[in-house]
Design a protein around this motif. Sequence first.
Motif: not given
Length: 216
Positions: A116-119, A27-31, A101-103
């Motif tokens: 999924r392998e990467t979220m 799981v990866k992303g940004k705050v 994805d926009g929501e």
Amino acid sequence: MKALFYLSILFVFVLFSCTKLGRNITVKGKVINPLTGTTYSNLKVQLVKSESLSLPGGYKEIKHTYTDEEGNFEINAARIGKIWVQIQSGNELYVLGWHQDGEYISDNFRATVQKRETMETDFHVVPYGKYQLVINNINCQGINDTIIINQTNQVGSFLGIDWVLTGCSGYATALEKTPIANIHTEYTVIRSGVTNSYEVDFIVHPDQNNQQIINY
């Protein structure tokens, strides 16, 4: 024969391990504050699983990491049943939720990790300011004067419910902690049988007292 026996044991062990642990997920992303683009570092990001005996809230940590200087995070672990990703940002940030994805896929601090392998998903937050609404009837014509007010906030922290004031007296709300954002106010004034409607926008700024005054 012994070699075949040991190979059989090894195969069963590997099969059991794969079934038990499942495949790895990331799981990866940004705050980030979606209104200003501000990012937040050093926030704890956790992968958790449900476990009724664990506290708080019946979830047990699997693994954790922290956001970097640019608010980015990446965390991975073996999938063991249903797991969640969560960030508890404290009392200084208002949580909008997990955005993908926009929501929004979740409107709180926890989201289900997808199969999924990467979220990839970002965590949206905004800081607080303090907000007060002051209403003054400066053209009072009697006790039947009426103002009907409806407020909404672009981050969803206000309910769009009408509230009504009558008479000549003014009114002031308490100075309360409010997420920074645009507050849209629609109000209708009914005076001596004449109805007029108005709209006004007000920006709540962080770390300060914000007073909005409506004179009618």
